[in-house]
Structure formats: structure tokens, C-alpha cells
Design a protein around this motif. Structure first.
Motif, mmCIF file in Angstrom:
data_model
loop_
_atom_site.group_PDB
_atom_site.id
_atom_site.type_symbol
_atom_site.label_atom_id
_atom_site.label_comp_id
_atom_site.label_asym_id
_atom_site.label_seq_id
_atom_site.Cartn_x
_atom_site.Cartn_y
_atom_site.Cartn_z
ATOM 1 N N LEU A 57 0.826 -1.209 0.000
ATOM 2 C CA LEU A 57 0.000 0.000 0.000
ATOM 3 C C LEU A 57 0.858 1.256 0.000
ATOM 4 N N ASP A 58 1.888 1.272 0.856
ATOM 5 C CA ASP A 58 2.764 2.441 0.982
ATOM 6 C C ASP A 58 4.176 1.976 1.325
ATOM 7 N N GLY A 59 5.148 2.798 0.945
ATOM 8 C CA GLY A 59 6.525 2.522 1.330
ATOM 9 C C GLY A 59 7.283 1.703 0.294
ATOM 10 N N GLU A 60 8.410 1.136 0.742
ATOM 11 C CA GLU A 60 9.313 0.384 -0.151
ATOM 12 C C GLU A 60 9.712 -0.928 0.508
ATOM 13 N N ILE A 61 9.748 -1.990 -0.278
ATOM 14 C CA ILE A 61 10.188 -3.310 0.178
ATOM 15 C C ILE A 61 11.354 -3.742 -0.717
ATOM 16 N N VAL A 62 12.448 -4.126 -0.103
ATOM 17 C CA VAL A 62 13.597 -4.630 -0.853
ATOM 18 C C VAL A 62 13.668 -6.142 -0.654
ATOM 19 N N VAL A 63 13.894 -6.870 -1.745
ATOM 20 C CA VAL A 63 13.947 -8.329 -1.713
ATOM 21 C C VAL A 63 15.377 -8.764 -2.003
ATOM 22 N N SER A 64 15.931 -9.588 -1.144
ATOM 23 C CA SER A 64 17.313 -10.041 -1.308
ATOM 24 C C SER A 64 17.395 -11.536 -1.051
ATOM 25 N N LYS A 65 18.492 -12.122 -1.526
ATOM 26 C CA LYS A 65 18.682 -13.566 -1.391
ATOM 27 C C LYS A 65 20.124 -13.842 -1.036
ATOM 28 N N LEU A 66 20.335 -14.838 -0.189
ATOM 29 C CA LEU A 66 21.681 -15.248 0.189
ATOM 30 C C LEU A 66 22.219 -16.169 -0.904
ATOM 31 N N VAL A 67 23.256 -15.727 -1.588
ATOM 32 C CA VAL A 67 23.875 -16.497 -2.670
ATOM 33 C C VAL A 67 25.367 -16.609 -2.397
ATOM 34 N N GLY A 68 25.834 -17.843 -2.219
ATOM 35 C CA GLY A 68 27.257 -18.043 -1.974
ATOM 36 C C GLY A 68 27.740 -17.367 -0.709
ATOM 37 N N GLY A 69 26.857 -17.267 0.295
ATOM 38 C CA GLY A 69 27.258 -16.668 1.563
ATOM 39 C C GLY A 69 27.141 -15.151 1.587
ATOM 40 N N ALA A 102 12.394 -10.350 2.460
ATOM 41 C CA ALA A 102 11.800 -9.053 2.127
ATOM 42 C C ALA A 102 11.847 -8.158 3.355
ATOM 43 N N LEU A 103 12.484 -6.990 3.209
ATOM 44 C CA LEU A 103 12.623 -6.049 4.317
ATOM 45 C C LEU A 103 12.054 -4.696 3.924
ATOM 46 N N ALA A 104 11.461 -4.000 4.911
ATOM 47 C CA ALA A 104 10.961 -2.648 4.678
ATOM 48 C C ALA A 104 12.129 -1.670 4.664
ATOM 49 N N VAL A 105 12.078 -0.730 3.734
ATOM 50 C CA VAL A 105 13.054 0.368 3.699
ATOM 51 C C VAL A 105 12.302 1.623 4.106
ATOM 52 N N GLY A 106 12.480 2.022 5.348
ATOM 53 C CA GLY A 106 11.642 3.072 5.904
ATOM 54 C C GLY A 106 10.288 2.492 6.281
ATOM 55 N N PRO A 107 9.362 3.302 6.732
ATOM 56 C CA PRO A 107 8.026 2.790 7.080
ATOM 57 C C PRO A 107 7.315 2.261 5.840
ATOM 58 N N ALA A 108 6.605 1.171 6.027
ATOM 59 C CA ALA A 108 5.866 0.577 4.912
ATOM 60 C C ALA A 108 4.578 -0.025 5.442
ATOM 61 N N ARG A 109 3.599 -0.159 4.539
ATOM 62 C CA ARG A 109 2.316 -0.732 4.939
ATOM 63 C C ARG A 109 1.861 -1.699 3.851
ATOM 64 N N VAL A 110 1.395 -2.884 4.274
ATOM 65 C CA VAL A 110 0.943 -3.904 3.326
ATOM 66 C C VAL A 110 -0.388 -4.475 3.800
ATOM 67 N N VAL A 111 -1.075 -5.122 2.857
ATOM 68 C CA VAL A 111 -2.222 -5.958 3.211
ATOM 69 C C VAL A 111 -1.766 -7.396 3.037
ATOM 70 N N ALA A 112 -1.900 -8.184 4.110
ATOM 71 C CA ALA A 112 -1.438 -9.563 4.102
ATOM 72 C C ALA A 112 -2.612 -10.517 3.946
ATOM 73 N N TYR A 113 -2.419 -11.512 3.050
ATOM 74 C CA TYR A 113 -3.411 -12.575 2.857
ATOM 75 C C TYR A 113 -2.737 -13.900 3.157
ATOM 76 N N GLY A 114 -3.354 -14.674 4.045
ATOM 77 C CA GLY A 114 -2.819 -15.994 4.341
ATOM 78 C C GLY A 114 -2.907 -16.911 3.135
ATOM 79 N N LYS A 115 -2.288 -18.069 3.255
ATOM 80 C CA LYS A 115 -2.242 -18.996 2.126
ATOM 81 C C LYS A 115 -3.636 -19.383 1.664
ATOM 82 N N ASP A 116 -4.501 -19.719 2.589
ATOM 83 C CA ASP A 116 -5.867 -20.106 2.218
ATOM 84 C C ASP A 116 -6.607 -18.944 1.577
ATOM 85 N N ALA A 117 -6.421 -17.736 2.120
ATOM 86 C CA ALA A 117 -7.095 -16.564 1.575
ATOM 87 C C ALA A 117 -6.588 -16.262 0.162
ATOM 88 N N PHE A 118 -5.301 -16.505 -0.068
ATOM 89 C CA PHE A 118 -4.728 -16.268 -1.394
ATOM 90 C C PHE A 118 -5.398 -17.166 -2.442
#
Length: 466
Positions: A57-69, A102-118
Motif C-alpha cells: 500500500l505504501d513505502g518500499e520493500i527490498v527483496v534479497s537472497k543469500l547467494v554463496g554466503g 523481504a525487508l521494509a526500507v523506511g516505514p511501509a504498509r501492506v495488506v497480508a493474505y494468508g495462504k488459504d485466503a490467497f
């Protein structure tokens, strides 16, 4: 409980939900949970059970992955475009765990849906599927491309490490030879002047013939060479040539024994013998050093050839390929990682086939690398080739811990890995399968039990033109 009006209105502005009815939007607002995230707070963590789908809804989310340590940023979601307005669908559909963090960069707001709801969302709002699936396909393709680049960079790193390791010995040998040659040059010049002043014409011809003849026999083992040097030293003493006793090791190294020296001395005046030997030793030594330098250079040339064979930088992408050449090039450049692995080669008669050699070498690299990891760096790897009808077969067999039976059906699926967190992307075998199947019209199979895992690649020897 009625849905908050502001949330219904906000969801209506999300491109993923474009065209939904008010009833559907109300349901989405009621089924989701609004979450507020602080700066640096995790929305989800790599390796954790996949249990949510999120609308930003608002803000920024950065997605990262551990690759080779190391942590590698995959993407940033700002909500400014369709592909950045939602996150989390890929692990819900393809695996049981989150594939990244997935980490928030600054304040962020999301709507979360569980697996069943998805999954209820996909059933209640089929319009969402038409929007979501192309984005999902794009994300999978993007991760495959990124995995391909990562594999390429890993391959280049392995290539650099292999080259550094393999080049070290010939480079050191060439350097030693060059340094010693530089020191021998003035010594030879001085000895040549003295020999030219001392030797008579017949003696010069005798020494020239002697020079051409010696040093061509088989090399002695260290113990035999030491005994020969002692024998030559004794001969020099008997000839009252004690001042040249330091020549004994050099003469023995070139296969000069007592009998050779007796023959040489018989044709020289006593006062010419010392000058002849003082001249002969640097000549023979320089011959050996030149041979050592040439051998080192040939080794370097061979390494360059292997590197070229591995990368195919100097050839068209598709050509008649020698599978054995590619396998040997891959093994040579992975030598540092194979240091404690016994590699058995069982190459059968397989003709050349039309292929993309550099891409096949990526497959060989991935399969060998996986085998080494499965064996914990120690064990036996058997690589065999054979012809089966109109197909060439390449088999990799390792003595590692094996792949669990329940995991076998999934090993070629994207994002599936049995490696520890951060040690595998789950795309290596998937990309390899794509190279074998899509690029070459072949197949890849796996059979595994503890101590015996086999990956079998089958490639058509001839393909119908597209």
C-alpha cells in the motif's frame, strides 16, 4: 464486519484488482490484514514457511537472497508499477518456503493474505489470475536470467581459480629457467672464449659431436643421478681436475657417465680437457633450461586451448561439438575443486554432434559441482559417454549422500534445492534441464540412492532443422 471504506478504495486503485466488482473488493478488504512495518523490519525471511501474499500500500520493500554466503539484492518494490505492487505469490505457488528475504526500507504498509485466503482470492476473483500470471511468468524468467548470470559469474570465478592454479607451476618453471639462463649467459661467454683459445680444430669437432650426443637418454631417478654424480666426481679427481669438481652434478644430470668421459678425454690434450668441460657444462645446462622454458610455454598454450574449449570464445555458438573435449576442458578448469575427488573417465565412442558447446559446458560444470558438494569434497566421480541408437549419452555418477526419494521428482523444478540455505538457488538443475531439453532437444534423468547418484544426459546426434 464491514470492510474499512478507505481500504476498499485503496485496493480498487491497485492494478492487480482492476475490473473487480464492489463485492469482490469488499471481500478482499475483509480477508486481508493490514500490517505496518518499521524500517528494516522483515516481511518474510528466506527459508521460512511460505504463508502469505502481500499487497504493498505504501513505502518500499527490498527483496534479497543469500547467494554463496553473500546477500544479493533481487528487486525493490515501490508500488509504482504492476509488478511492484504485490509480492509473495511465487513461493506460495512453487515451493513451501520463501525463496528470498523481504525487508521494509523506511516505514511501509501492506495488506497480508494468508495462504488459504490467497487461493480463495484466485477462485473468487478469476480476473486476478489474468493479471497475476503474466507477472509471475516474468518473475520466473527474471530469476532464471539472474541465476544464469550468477552461474556465469561463478563459472568465471571457477575458471579464474582454475587458471591461476594451473598456470602457477609452468609460470614458476619458466621464471626459474629465465633467471638461471640470465646468470649462465656471461659464464658461457667466458668459457666459450677460453675454449676457443685452447681447443684445436680436431678437439673442437670432437667436443661438438660429444655435445650433440649427450643428454638425449632417459632421465635418471634422483638416487641414480646422485650415484652417477659421485662417480663423475671421482673421475674428475682421477684426472687431476679437482678444480672442476662442481661440474659433476651438471654432467651427471645430462647423462654423462665415466665411459662417456673416458671417450672424450682420449681425444683431448690434458690441458684442453678442463677448458672443454668448463665450456660443455653451461652449454648442456642452457639446453635443458631452454627445454624447460619451452615445456612451460607449451603448458600455458594448452591451458589457453582448454579455456577456449570451455568458453568457445573463438567459435560460432552452434557447431559440431566433441563431448569429450568439453568434458575434459571442464574437468581441467575445475581441478582445484576436484583436488580430493577421484575422477574416473569411461569414454566410449561418440561422434560429434551439433550443439552449443559453451552451454553444454555450463551443464557439465553444474553437474560436477553438485556431485562434489554431495560428496563433501571427497569421493569418486565417474563420467562416462556412450552411444545409444541415435543419441549420445553422458552420465555423471558420484558416491555422495544421495538425493532423498521424496525429493527426486522435484529436482528439476525451479527454485527447488536440497542444499543448505544460501548454498543453492534452486535454479541450477532447472537451467541445465532447459539447456539440454530446449536448446538441444535432449533429456536429463536422475536416479539416486546413498553412495550412488547418477545424472544421465541424452542428446540427439542429429536434429531436424527448425
Amino acid at each position: 464486519m464491514p470492510a474499512p471504506a478507505w481500504l476498499t478504495g485503496r485496493l480498487a486503485g491497485i492494478e492487480l484488482f482492476a475490473g473487480l466488482s464492489d463485492e469482490q473488493l469488499d471481500w478482499l478488504a475483509c480477508a486481508g490484514t493490514v500490517r505496518e512495518l518499521g524500517d528494516g523490519q522483515a516481511l518474510f525471511v528466506e527459508g521460512a514457511p511460505a504463508d502469505g501474499f502481500y499487497i504493498l500500500l505504501d513505502g518500499e520493500i527490498v527483496v534479497s537472497k543469500l547467494v554463496g554466503g553473500r546477500e544479493q539484492v533481487l528487486t525493490r518494490h515501490l508500488g509504482d508499477a504492476l509488478e511492484h505492487q504485490f509480492i509473495g505469490e511465487l513461493p506460495l505457488l512453487t515451493s513451501d518456503e520463501y525463496l528470498a528475504t523481504a525487508l521494509a526500507v523506511g516505514p511501509a504498509r501492506v495488506v497480508a493474505y494468508g495462504k488459504d485466503a490467497f487461493f480463495d482470492m484466485l477462485e473468487r476473483c478469476p480476473q486476478v489470475c489474468r493479471v497475476l500470471l503474466p507477472v509471475l511468468a516474468g518473475r520466473i524468467n527474471a530469476m532464471e536470467r539472474q541465476a544464469g548470470r550468477s552461474r556465469m559469474l561463478e563459472g568465471l570465478g571457477m575458471l579464474a581459480a582454475g587458471l591461476a592454479h594451473e598456470l602457477n607451476n609452468p609460470a614458476a618453471a619458466a621464471l626459474r629457467a629465465a633467471r638461471e639462463l640470465r646468470g649462465l649467459a656471461p659464464r658461457l661467454a667466458s668459457a666459450a672464449v677460453e675454449w676457443g683459445r685452447t681447443g684445436e680444430e680436431a678437439e673442437v669437432r670432437l667436443v661438438a659431436r660429444f655435445q650433440d650426443r649427450v643428454g638425449s637418454g632417459a632421465a635418471l631417478d634422483p638416487l641414480a643421478e646422485a650415484e652417477a654424480a659421485d662417480d663423475v666426481a671421482d673421475w674428475l679427481r682421477e684426472q687431476a681436475l679437482g678444480q672442476t669438481i662442481d661440474l659433476a652434478d651438471d654432467l651427471a644430470e645430462h647423462g654423462v657417465d665415466r665411459a662417456e668421459l673416458d671417450g672424450l678425454a682420449a681425444g683431448l690434450r690434458p690441458d684442453a680437457l678442463a677448458a672443454a668441460l668448463a665450456y660443455l657444462v653451461p652449454v648442456l645446462r642452457i639446453r635443458t633450461l631452454a627445454g624447460d622454458a619451452a615445456e612451460a610455454a607449451e603448458r600455458v598454450v594448452e591451458l589457453v586451448r582448454r579455456t577456449s574449449a570451455y568458453t568457445n570464445l573463438d567459435r560460432a555458438p552452434q557447431r559440431d561439438a566433441d563431448l569429450r573435449e568439453g568434458l575434459e576442458a571442464t574437468l581441467a578448469l575445475m581441478a582445484p575443486k576436484l583436488r580430493n575427488i577421484r575422477v574416473r573417465r569411461e569414454y566410449g565412442g561418440v561422434p560429434d554432434l551439433q550443439a552449443f558447446p559453451s552451454e553444454l559446458n555450463q551443464v557439465w560444470t553444474n553437474l560436477i559441482d553438485n556431485a562434489v558438494d554431495a560428496m563433501g569434497g571427497e569421493g569418486e566421480l565417474t563420467i562416462s559417454t556412450r552411444r545409444e541408437g541415435d543419441h549420445a549419452v553422458v552420465e555423471f555418477r558420484d558416491t555422495g549422500h544421495g538425493i532423498p526419494a521424496e525429493a527426486l521428482p522435484n529436482v528439476f523444478q525451479p527454485f527447488f534445492t536440497t542444499k543448505d540455505l544460501g548454498k543453492g538457488t534452486g535454479l541450477g538443475l532447472h537451467v541445465s534441464m532447459d539447456i539440454v531439453a530446449q536448446r538441444h532437444g535432449g533429456t536429463m534423468e536422475v536416479d539416486s540412492r546413498p553412495g550412488d547418484t547418477r545424472f544421465v544426459v541424452r542428446l540427439p546426434l542429429a536434429r531436424d532443422p527448425a
